[in-house]
Write an enzyme that holds these catalytic residues in place. Structure first.
Site, PDB file in Angstrom:
ATOM      1  N   ILE A  31       0.848  -1.203   0.000  1.00  0.00           N
ATOM      2  CA  ILE A  31       0.000   0.000   0.000  1.00  0.00           C
ATOM      3  C   ILE A  31       0.880   1.249   0.000  1.00  0.00           C
ATOM      4  O   ILE A  31       0.601   2.229  -0.695  1.00  0.00           O
ATOM      5  CB  ILE A  31      -0.991  -0.034   1.188  1.00  0.00           C
ATOM      6  CG1 ILE A  31      -1.991  -1.189   0.980  1.00  0.00           C
ATOM      7  CG2 ILE A  31      -1.731   1.296   1.332  1.00  0.00           C
ATOM      8  CD1 ILE A  31      -2.986  -1.409   2.115  1.00  0.00           C
ATOM      9  N   GLY A  33       9.682  -4.976   2.638  1.00  0.00           N
ATOM     10  CA  GLY A  33       9.753  -3.798   1.778  1.00  0.00           C
ATOM     11  C   GLY A  33      10.623  -3.990   0.543  1.00  0.00           C
ATOM     12  O   GLY A  33      11.420  -4.913   0.459  1.00  0.00           O
ATOM     13  N   ASP A  41      12.412  -0.927  13.629  1.00  0.00           N
ATOM     14  CA  ASP A  41      11.293  -1.809  13.926  1.00  0.00           C
ATOM     15  C   ASP A  41      10.327  -1.094  14.872  1.00  0.00           C
ATOM     16  O   ASP A  41      10.787  -0.502  15.862  1.00  0.00           O
ATOM     17  CB  ASP A  41      11.851  -3.082  14.589  1.00  0.00           C
ATOM     18  CG  ASP A  41      10.862  -4.215  14.550  1.00  0.00           C
ATOM     19  OD1 ASP A  41       9.780  -4.072  15.141  1.00  0.00           O
ATOM     20  OD2 ASP A  41      11.167  -5.237  13.914  1.00  0.00           O
ATOM     21  N   ALA A  52       2.546  -0.302   9.116  1.00  0.00           N
ATOM     22  CA  ALA A  52       3.402  -1.456   9.443  1.00  0.00           C
ATOM     23  C   ALA A  52       2.617  -2.497  10.234  1.00  0.00           C
ATOM     24  O   ALA A  52       1.944  -2.181  11.206  1.00  0.00           O
ATOM     25  CB  ALA A  52       4.615  -0.991  10.251  1.00  0.00           C
ATOM     26  N   TYR A  56      -4.385 -11.385  14.612  1.00  0.00           N
ATOM     27  CA  TYR A  56      -4.260 -10.228  13.705  1.00  0.00           C
ATOM     28  C   TYR A  56      -5.507  -9.345  13.808  1.00  0.00           C
ATOM     29  O   TYR A  56      -5.413  -8.127  13.965  1.00  0.00           O
ATOM     30  CB  TYR A  56      -4.086 -10.733  12.264  1.00  0.00           C
ATOM     31  CG  TYR A  56      -4.197  -9.674  11.192  1.00  0.00           C
ATOM     32  CD1 TYR A  56      -3.080  -8.956  10.768  1.00  0.00           C
ATOM     33  CD2 TYR A  56      -5.421  -9.397  10.567  1.00  0.00           C
ATOM     34  CE1 TYR A  56      -3.182  -7.982   9.774  1.00  0.00           C
ATOM     35  CE2 TYR A  56      -5.533  -8.431   9.587  1.00  0.00           C
ATOM     36  CZ  TYR A  56      -4.416  -7.736   9.179  1.00  0.00           C
ATOM     37  OH  TYR A  56      -4.517  -6.776   8.201  1.00  0.00           O
ATOM     38  N   VAL A  64      -5.944 -15.584  -4.422  1.00  0.00           N
ATOM     39  CA  VAL A  64      -6.739 -16.270  -5.450  1.00  0.00           C
ATOM     40  C   VAL A  64      -6.598 -15.563  -6.811  1.00  0.00           C
ATOM     41  O   VAL A  64      -6.593 -16.218  -7.861  1.00  0.00           O
ATOM     42  CB  VAL A  64      -8.222 -16.393  -5.009  1.00  0.00           C
ATOM     43  CG1 VAL A  64      -8.883 -15.039  -4.839  1.00  0.00           C
ATOM     44  CG2 VAL A  64      -9.032 -17.238  -5.955  1.00  0.00           C
ATOM     45  N   ILE A  65      -6.423 -14.254  -6.789  1.00  0.00           N
ATOM     46  CA  ILE A  65      -6.263 -13.508  -8.052  1.00  0.00           C
ATOM     47  C   ILE A  65      -5.004 -13.988  -8.749  1.00  0.00           C
ATOM     48  O   ILE A  65      -5.011 -14.349  -9.936  1.00  0.00           O
ATOM     49  CB  ILE A  65      -6.149 -11.979  -7.785  1.00  0.00           C
ATOM     50  CG1 ILE A  65      -7.400 -11.453  -7.089  1.00  0.00           C
ATOM     51  CG2 ILE A  65      -5.872 -11.229  -9.080  1.00  0.00           C
ATOM     52  CD1 ILE A  65      -7.288  -9.997  -6.653  1.00  0.00           C
ATOM     53  N   ARG A 123     -17.445 -29.585  -3.877  1.00  0.00           N
ATOM     54  CA  ARG A 123     -16.923 -29.611  -2.502  1.00  0.00           C
ATOM     55  C   ARG A 123     -17.932 -28.943  -1.597  1.00  0.00           C
ATOM     56  O   ARG A 123     -18.649 -28.042  -2.037  1.00  0.00           O
ATOM     57  CB  ARG A 123     -15.639 -28.758  -2.380  1.00  0.00           C
ATOM     58  CG  ARG A 123     -14.424 -29.238  -3.078  1.00  0.00           C
ATOM     59  CD  ARG A 123     -13.599 -30.136  -2.188  1.00  0.00           C
ATOM     60  NE  ARG A 123     -12.883 -31.055  -3.067  1.00  0.00           N
ATOM     61  CZ  ARG A 123     -11.613 -30.918  -3.393  1.00  0.00           C
ATOM     62  NH1 ARG A 123     -10.913 -29.974  -2.886  1.00  0.00           N
ATOM     63  NH2 ARG A 123     -11.038 -31.782  -4.205  1.00  0.00           N
TER      64      ARG A 123
HETATM   65  N1  LIG Z   1      -3.424  -5.461   1.612  1.00  0.00           N
HETATM   66  C1  LIG Z   1      -4.632  -5.696   2.125  1.00  0.00           C
HETATM   67  O1  LIG Z   1      -5.501  -6.348   1.503  1.00  0.00           O
HETATM   68  C2  LIG Z   1      -4.980  -5.178   3.494  1.00  0.00           C
HETATM   69  C3  LIG Z   1      -6.285  -5.348   3.972  1.00  0.00           C
HETATM   70  C4  LIG Z   1      -6.603  -4.892   5.241  1.00  0.00           C
HETATM   71  C5  LIG Z   1      -5.643  -4.248   6.010  1.00  0.00           C
HETATM   72  N2  LIG Z   1      -4.372  -4.104   5.523  1.00  0.00           N
HETATM   73  C6  LIG Z   1      -3.382  -3.435   6.376  1.00  0.00           C
HETATM   74  O2  LIG Z   1      -2.741  -2.406   5.644  1.00  0.00           O
HETATM   75  C7  LIG Z   1      -1.377  -2.283   6.069  1.00  0.00           C
HETATM   76  C8  LIG Z   1      -0.446  -2.331   4.879  1.00  0.00           C
HETATM   77  O3  LIG Z   1      -0.673  -3.545   4.172  1.00  0.00           O
HETATM   78  P1  LIG Z   1       0.230  -3.967   2.925  1.00  0.00           P
HETATM   79  O4  LIG Z   1      -0.631  -4.849   2.090  1.00  0.00           O
HETATM   80  O5  LIG Z   1       0.905  -2.780   2.348  1.00  0.00           O
HETATM   81  O6  LIG Z   1       1.290  -4.903   3.687  1.00  0.00           O
HETATM   82  P2  LIG Z   1       2.846  -5.167   3.345  1.00  0.00           P
HETATM   83  O7  LIG Z   1       3.226  -6.390   4.086  1.00  0.00           O
HETATM   84  O8  LIG Z   1       3.106  -5.089   1.893  1.00  0.00           O
HETATM   85  O9  LIG Z   1       3.551  -3.896   4.027  1.00  0.00           O
HETATM   86  C9  LIG Z   1       3.796  -3.834   5.409  1.00  0.00           C
HETATM   87  C10 LIG Z   1       5.138  -3.145   5.614  1.00  0.00           C
HETATM   88  O10 LIG Z   1       5.389  -3.125   7.034  1.00  0.00           O
HETATM   89  C11 LIG Z   1       6.755  -3.469   7.254  1.00  0.00           C
HETATM   90  N3  LIG Z   1       6.858  -4.033   8.592  1.00  0.00           N
HETATM   91  C12 LIG Z   1       6.399  -5.253   9.015  1.00  0.00           C
HETATM   92  N4  LIG Z   1       6.717  -5.445  10.312  1.00  0.00           N
HETATM   93  C13 LIG Z   1       7.356  -4.319  10.729  1.00  0.00           C
HETATM   94  C14 LIG Z   1       7.928  -3.917  11.965  1.00  0.00           C
HETATM   95  N5  LIG Z   1       7.902  -4.739  13.033  1.00  0.00           N
HETATM   96  N6  LIG Z   1       8.509  -2.698  12.033  1.00  0.00           N
HETATM   97  C15 LIG Z   1       8.562  -1.882  10.946  1.00  0.00           C
HETATM   98  N7  LIG Z   1       8.050  -2.222   9.743  1.00  0.00           N
HETATM   99  C16 LIG Z   1       7.442  -3.418   9.636  1.00  0.00           C
HETATM  100  C17 LIG Z   1       7.106  -4.449   6.142  1.00  0.00           C
HETATM  101  O11 LIG Z   1       8.501  -4.495   5.871  1.00  0.00           O
HETATM  102  C18 LIG Z   1       6.310  -3.893   4.962  1.00  0.00           C
HETATM  103  O12 LIG Z   1       7.085  -2.979   4.196  1.00  0.00           O
HETATM  104  C19 LIG Z   1      -1.159  -3.397   7.094  1.00  0.00           C
HETATM  105  O13 LIG Z   1      -1.336  -2.848   8.381  1.00  0.00           O
HETATM  106  C20 LIG Z   1      -2.264  -4.381   6.803  1.00  0.00           C
HETATM  107  O14 LIG Z   1      -2.620  -5.121   7.949  1.00  0.00           O
HETATM  108  C21 LIG Z   1      -4.025  -4.540   4.284  1.00  0.00           C
END
Ligand SMILES: NC(=O)c1ccc[n+]([C@@H]2O[C@H](COP(=O)([O-])OP(=O)(O)OC[C@H]3O[C@@H](n4cnc5c(N)ncnc54)[C@H](O)[C@@H]3O)[C@@H](O)[C@H]2O)c1
Length: 311
Positions: free
Chosen positions: A14, A38, A58, A79, A145, A189-190, A272
């Site tokens: 995102i 990242g 972190d 994060a 989560y 799934v996509i 199923r």
């Molecule tokens: N992608 C989705 O469909 C979706 C849906 C609902 C909520 N979210 C939420 O949106 C946010 C971003 O999602 P995303 O899809 O970009 O995820 P992503 O995993 O691509 O990005 C998360 C980023 O956080 C960093 N990170 C993880 N643990 C860390 C830590 N302990 N300290 C510092 N950095 C850390 C990772 O390196 C990564 O760059 C998340 O909070 C996720 O839960 C995403």
């Protein structure tokens, strides 16, 4: 309204779509990311503009979070460790998603940050009994989560009562788009269907494919975050659904991707007993408090994904 925005987890999926939108409107961006997921190449290109800084740290380390907060007046907290590992490793999930989030929110409150936008999740609702899912409806977070996302919202409420900060917790539905990792929990799934279609094979669907998701394009998600950074504080301090309001079944998804890839196959159904869960957001609050509504429909978004080099 330009400012320095701290984006935790800004190096992820995102973040890849959010940071360019922030730069386009003149903001400076500080990314706090431990780079566990990242993309270093993309970050290096942003840093070269002189308007993006990477703090490779972190969120579990409170001192590092406090230091990174210095000079920032807005925060986007992305994060997190994803839902995939949450049940297998609840310790890590709670450590990053609850303790880490608390570090971010406490530091924001201490530094006089005015606005925090938190990436919450539709998973706080669990399996809904009725559609569409509205923010004030029942919550049944089912995994560490989901519990952490709900707790994050409550922590924001706590800190906003004791400081200057106002907040929006955006409950993202099924985010998809270019740059998504193939392992993404709901939307994998996509990727699976696209891989098969590119090999000329039909998508295989368990049961009747009635299970549905509310797919929202990552570009629209990034727009919602930017709008939540700017939205009136008088309307803030609430969770807001970010979806499209449309529940798309797995069978419909398969047909949309067949058209996008352009192959002459029909989905195959494997008989199923499948537990059918369905999702669709009530997005009236997003329009009301943020002025946001989605702009990319499923057909256009999936075509965009298929045409991108990453899919
Ligand atoms: N992608 C989705 O469909 C979706 C849906 C609902 C909520 N979210 C939420 O949106 C946010 C971003 O999602 P995303 O899809 O970009 O995820 P992503 O995993 O691509 O990005 C998360 C980023 O956080 C960093 N990170 C993880 N643990 C860390 C830590 N302990 N300290 C510092 N950095 C850390 C990772 O390196 C990564 O760059 C998340 O909070 C996720 O839960 C995403």
């Amino acid at each position: 309204m330009s400012s320095t925005v701290l984006v935790t987890g800004g190096a992820g999926f995102i973040g890849a779509h959010l940071v360019p939108q922030l730069l386009d409107r003149g903001d400076r961006v500080r990314i706090l990311d431990n780079m566990s997921r990242g993309d270093r190449g993309r970050i290096a290109a942003w840093v070269a503009t002189g308007r993006v800084e990477l703090v490779e740290q972190d969120i579990r380390y409170g001192g590092a979070v406090h230091q990174a907060m210095t000079g920032c007046d807005r925060v986007v907290h992305l994060a997190a460790v994803s839902i995939n590992k949450s049940e297998a490793d609840p310790y890590e999930s709670i450590d990053i998603n609850v303790v880490g989030s608390n570090n971010v929110f406490k530091a924001a409150a201490d530094h006089g940050v005015r606005r925090v936008v938190f990436a919450s999740s539709a998973s706080v609702y669990g399996d809904p009994e009725t559609l569409p899912m509205a923010e004030d409806g029942p919550l049944h977070p089912l995994t560490p989560y989901c519990i952490a996302k709900h707790t994050g919202e409550q922590l924001l409420d706590y800190y906003s009562r004791r400081s200057e900060l106002s907040w929006f917790a955006l409950r993202f539905f099924n985010v998809y788009g270019p740059g998504q990792k193939p392992t993404a929990y709901y939307t994998s799934v996509i990727n699976h269907f696209v891989q098969r279609l590119r090999a000329g094979e039909p998508p295989v669907i368990d049961g009747e494919g009635a299970q549905s998701m509310d797919f929202v394009h990552v570009h629209d998600v990034a727009r919602a975050i930017v709008m939540a950074l700017d939205a009136d504080a008088a309307r803030a301090d609430v969770p807001v659904n970010i979806g499209t309001g449309i529940d798309t079944s797995v069978a419909e998804l398969a047909r949309t991707l067949i058209a996008a890839v352009g192959v002459d196959v029909e989905p195959q159904f494997r008989p199923r007993d499948v537990l059918v869960s369905r999702r669709a957001a009530d997005i009236s609050r997003a329009l009301d408090v943020l002025g946001w509504k989605p702009t990319i429909d499923l057909r256009t978004g999936m075509q965009d994904l298929v045409d991108s080099e990453i899919a």
